[in-house]
Write a protein that holds these residues in place. Structure first.
Motif, PDB file in Angstrom:
ATOM      1  N   ASN A 197       0.471  -1.151  -0.269  1.00 29.55           N
ATOM      2  CA  ASN A 197      -0.211   0.214   0.013  1.00 29.55           C
ATOM      3  C   ASN A 197       0.672   1.388   0.492  1.00 29.55           C
ATOM      4  O   ASN A 197       1.165   1.409   0.527  1.00 29.55           O
ATOM      5  N   ILE A 198       1.167   2.113  -1.119  1.00 33.11           N
ATOM      6  CA  ILE A 198       1.851   2.393  -1.914  1.00 33.11           C
ATOM      7  C   ILE A 198       1.774   3.919  -0.682  1.00 33.11           C
ATOM      8  O   ILE A 198       2.664   5.173  -0.099  1.00 33.11           O
ATOM      9  N   ARG A 199       0.406   4.142  -0.305  1.00 29.38           N
ATOM     10  CA  ARG A 199      -0.213   6.135   0.254  1.00 29.38           C
ATOM     11  C   ARG A 199       0.184   5.857   1.380  1.00 29.38           C
ATOM     12  O   ARG A 199       0.969   6.765   2.213  1.00 29.38           O
ATOM     13  N   LYS A 200       0.040   4.275   2.716  1.00 32.64           N
ATOM     14  CA  LYS A 200       0.227   4.030   3.697  1.00 32.64           C
ATOM     15  C   LYS A 200       1.485   3.997   3.721  1.00 32.64           C
ATOM     16  O   LYS A 200       2.311   4.882   4.850  1.00 32.64           O
TER      17      LYS A 200
ATOM     18  N   ASN B 282      -0.033   8.717  -7.922  1.00 29.95           N
ATOM     19  CA  ASN B 282      -0.778   7.797  -8.578  1.00 29.95           C
ATOM     20  C   ASN B 282      -1.356   6.276  -9.032  1.00 29.95           C
ATOM     21  O   ASN B 282      -1.870   6.310  -9.481  1.00 29.95           O
ATOM     22  N   ILE B 283      -0.913   5.732  -8.292  1.00 34.95           N
ATOM     23  CA  ILE B 283      -1.062   4.542  -7.650  1.00 34.95           C
ATOM     24  C   ILE B 283      -1.247   4.307  -6.609  1.00 34.95           C
ATOM     25  O   ILE B 283      -1.014   5.181  -5.329  1.00 34.95           O
ATOM     26  N   ASP B 284      -2.219   3.050  -6.178  1.00 36.75           N
ATOM     27  CA  ASP B 284      -2.374   2.698  -4.546  1.00 36.75           C
ATOM     28  C   ASP B 284      -1.778   1.402  -4.418  1.00 36.75           C
ATOM     29  O   ASP B 284      -1.376   1.655  -3.096  1.00 36.75           O
ATOM     30  N   TYR B 285      -1.379   0.724  -5.218  1.00 38.99           N
ATOM     31  CA  TYR B 285      -0.435  -0.887  -4.380  1.00 38.99           C
ATOM     32  C   TYR B 285       0.360  -0.459  -6.003  1.00 38.99           C
ATOM     33  O   TYR B 285       0.493  -0.501  -6.964  1.00 38.99           O
ATOM     34  N   LEU B 286       1.947  -1.410  -4.931  1.00 40.98           N
ATOM     35  CA  LEU B 286       3.136  -1.647  -6.231  1.00 40.98           C
ATOM     36  C   LEU B 286       3.893  -3.017  -5.584  1.00 40.98           C
ATOM     37  O   LEU B 286       3.520  -3.192  -4.119  1.00 40.98           O
ATOM     38  N   ASP B 287       4.228  -3.731  -6.937  1.00 41.87           N
ATOM     39  CA  ASP B 287       4.266  -4.933  -6.139  1.00 41.87           C
ATOM     40  C   ASP B 287       6.022  -4.877  -5.607  1.00 41.87           C
ATOM     41  O   ASP B 287       7.108  -4.822  -7.574  1.00 41.87           O
ATOM     42  N   ALA B 288       6.531  -4.855  -4.845  1.00 50.97           N
ATOM     43  CA  ALA B 288       7.626  -4.759  -4.881  1.00 50.97           C
ATOM     44  C   ALA B 288       8.588  -5.479  -3.134  1.00 50.97           C
ATOM     45  O   ALA B 288       7.264  -5.699  -1.791  1.00 50.97           O
ATOM     46  N   ASP B 289       9.902  -5.252  -3.448  1.00 53.54           N
ATOM     47  CA  ASP B 289      10.015  -6.151  -1.425  1.00 53.54           C
ATOM     48  C   ASP B 289      10.348  -4.481  -0.475  1.00 53.54           C
ATOM     49  O   ASP B 289      10.417  -3.354  -0.799  1.00 53.54           O
TER      50      ASP B 289
ATOM     51  N   ARG C 170      10.592   0.727   1.454  1.00 51.99           N
ATOM     52  CA  ARG C 170      11.138   1.523   2.044  1.00 51.99           C
ATOM     53  C   ARG C 170      12.180   2.257   2.570  1.00 51.99           C
ATOM     54  O   ARG C 170      12.604   3.649   2.528  1.00 51.99           O
ATOM     55  N   THR C 171      13.298   1.806   2.340  1.00 47.91           N
ATOM     56  CA  THR C 171      14.833   1.854   2.748  1.00 47.91           C
ATOM     57  C   THR C 171      15.065   3.102   1.576  1.00 47.91           C
ATOM     58  O   THR C 171      15.287   3.798   2.051  1.00 47.91           O
ATOM     59  N   ILE C 172      14.722   2.448   0.424  1.00 50.52           N
ATOM     60  CA  ILE C 172      15.045   3.738  -0.664  1.00 50.52           C
ATOM     61  C   ILE C 172      14.518   5.100  -0.475  1.00 50.52           C
ATOM     62  O   ILE C 172      15.254   5.832  -0.605  1.00 50.52           O
ATOM     63  N   LEU C 173      13.319   4.622  -0.094  1.00 55.03           N
ATOM     64  CA  LEU C 173      12.656   5.587   0.359  1.00 55.03           C
ATOM     65  C   LEU C 173      12.539   6.872   1.323  1.00 55.03           C
ATOM     66  O   LEU C 173      13.472   8.113   1.021  1.00 55.03           O
ATOM     67  N   LYS C 174      13.027   6.023   2.270  1.00 55.40           N
ATOM     68  CA  LYS C 174      12.832   6.922   3.311  1.00 55.40           C
ATOM     69  C   LYS C 174      14.309   7.278   3.595  1.00 55.40           C
ATOM     70  O   LYS C 174      14.552   8.774   3.954  1.00 55.40           O
ATOM     71  N   ASN C 175      14.980   6.877   3.044  1.00 52.06           N
ATOM     72  CA  ASN C 175      16.904   7.774   2.727  1.00 52.06           C
ATOM     73  C   ASN C 175      16.773   9.145   1.378  1.00 52.06           C
ATOM     74  O   ASN C 175      17.926   9.962   1.494  1.00 52.06           O
ATOM     75  N   LEU C 176      16.129   8.474   0.663  1.00 51.09           N
ATOM     76  CA  LEU C 176      16.341   9.325  -0.514  1.00 51.09           C
ATOM     77  C   LEU C 176      15.601  11.271   0.339  1.00 51.09           C
ATOM     78  O   LEU C 176      15.957  12.306  -0.192  1.00 51.09           O
ATOM     79  N   LEU C 177      14.445  10.812   0.892  1.00 49.99           N
ATOM     80  CA  LEU C 177      13.627  12.084   1.191  1.00 49.99           C
ATOM     81  C   LEU C 177      13.983  12.445   2.092  1.00 49.99           C
ATOM     82  O   LEU C 177      14.510  13.443   2.374  1.00 49.99           O
ATOM     83  N   SER C 178      14.858  12.123   2.857  1.00 43.19           N
ATOM     84  CA  SER C 178      15.762  12.166   4.233  1.00 43.19           C
ATOM     85  C   SER C 178      16.838  12.897   3.321  1.00 43.19           C
ATOM     86  O   SER C 178      17.400  14.477   4.584  1.00 43.19           O
ATOM     87  N   ASN C 179      17.666  12.417   3.056  1.00 39.61           N
ATOM     88  CA  ASN C 179      18.369  13.673   2.009  1.00 39.61           C
ATOM     89  C   ASN C 179      18.245  15.287   1.255  1.00 39.61           C
ATOM     90  O   ASN C 179      18.381  16.063   1.765  1.00 39.61           O
ATOM     91  N   ALA C 180      16.682  14.565   1.110  1.00 41.80           N
ATOM     92  CA  ALA C 180      16.093  15.897   0.596  1.00 41.80           C
ATOM     93  C   ALA C 180      16.348  16.734   1.315  1.00 41.80           C
ATOM     94  O   ALA C 180      15.645  17.824   1.220  1.00 41.80           O
ATOM     95  N   VAL C 181      15.519  16.194   2.489  1.00 38.77           N
ATOM     96  CA  VAL C 181      14.658  17.230   3.471  1.00 38.77           C
ATOM     97  C   VAL C 181      16.233  17.808   3.905  1.00 38.77           C
ATOM     98  O   VAL C 181      16.408  19.489   4.707  1.00 38.77           O
TER      99      VAL C 181
END
Length: 333
Positions: A193-196, A221-228, A233-244
């Motif tokens: 669940n991407i938004r979650k 623009n998607i609700d669900y994504l098939d991924a690990d 989560r780790t990629i998203l968290k690192n990129l967002l924390s770096n951006a901020v």
């Protein structure tokens, strides 16, 4: 023209163990081989060396297909443990067999392997020792919530539960990142669940966002994504924390997620052109980044490593003092 004696003298200076074979008989062994295994010449290689998995060498010697890899020169490589009386036990070796020349080359990788095992054991121990008390804490919080009627107390218990769950995720990430770095992590795709997940990650870095007084714009623009789950989560968290972290105060970060890619764009200090090729190196920090915020220089190295495991492609666009955009494509072209 170099004669055979000179070749032997050169081989004696190598850190690798070198055997020249005639069928399975050792007809030459360099100095390093004798340091590990004593007198070698004239012995059957399978009598001289006690392999943990001797069948790997047998297969390498009698088949055109490698148990690991074969290059154009028919160099067959694999790893195995070999017992050495002179070194006091079992040792890990990277073994190369050159079929054309009947040459067997051994490189001692015991120190590397032992260091990997120590790292894994320490991280696993830390994770294990933290998981138990966190589990007990969450269990007690659940019991307290069931028995509590006071609304204010319930709010406080929910806050404690939220932080305990966050700590539990961090412990799991330590465990998974260690496994990934040691090559022991296998991706497991699930429907996410991407938004979650995005809300959860933003909650994890809420303190940083508040410190920078940043605004994160979400375009999903998607609700669900098939991924690990761990990798994404780790990629998203690192990129967002770096951006901020590397944004100017009162700036914004734009997050876009589609079925094909994740894009994280900031309007911060950016990356000088000449430093972009180095940003995924372990411990590397840009000249502007060092002045802007503290950090270990490991975040992007972890992102790159996990992207490779998941077969993702990363693209970087940056202008110094204007901003940076990282795009992670879910499939390499």
């Amino acid at each position: 023209m170099i004669n055979l004696s000179e070749v032997h003298n050169i081989l004696d200076y190598l850190d690798e163990i070198v055997f020249l074979l005639e069928n399975v008989t050792v007809i030459y062994a360099n100095k390093k081989a004798k340091e590990y295994f004593g007198d070698c010449e004239g012995y059957n290689i399978f009598d001289l060396l006690v392999f943990e998995k001797g069948s790997l060498l047998v297969e390498a010697m009698h088949t055109e297909k490698s148990v690991s890899s074969v290059n154009d020169d028919a160099i067959i490589t694999f790893e195995d443990r070999i017992f050495s009386n002179r070194r006091g036990g079992w040792l890990y070796f990277k073994i190369s067999y050159i079929k054309k020349n009947s040459l067997l080359i051994l490189r001692d990788i015991s120190e590397e392997r032992n260091l990997q095992e120590v790292k894994l054991n320490i991280s696993s121990l830390i994770a294990h020792e933290l998981k138990n008390p966190i589990g007990v804490l969450l269990s007690h919080i659940s019991e307290l919530l069931e028995d509590e009627d006071d609304e204010e107390n319930i709010k406080q218990f929910l806050k404690i539960e939220k932080q305990a769950l966050r700590l539990n995720r961090i412990v799991e990430q330590i465990e998974y990142i260690t496994m990934a770095q040691l090559g022991l992590y296998t991706p497991k795709n699930v429907s996410i669940n991407i938004r979650k997940m995005v809300d959860s990650v933003l909650d994890d870095i809420a303190g940083l966002i508040e410190l920078r007084r940043a605004k994160v714009e979400k375009h999903i623009n998607i609700d669900y994504l098939d991924a690990d789950d761990f990798i994404l989560r780790t990629i998203l968290k690192n990129l967002l924390s770096n951006a901020v972290k590397y944004s100017f105060d009162n700036s914004k970060v734009i997050l876009k997620i589609t079925s094909e890619y994740i894009s994280v764009r900031d309007f911060g200090v950016g990356i000088p052109d000449e430093e972009i090729p180095k940003i995924f190196n372990r411990f590397y920090r840009t000249s502007t980044g060092v002045k802007m915020a503290s950090g270990s220089g490991l975040g992007l190295a972890v992102v790159k490593h996990l992207a490779n495991i998941a077969n993702y492609k990363i693209e970087v666009k940056s202008q110094h003092m204007i901003g940076t955009e990282f795009i992670v494509y879910f499939r390499k072209e």
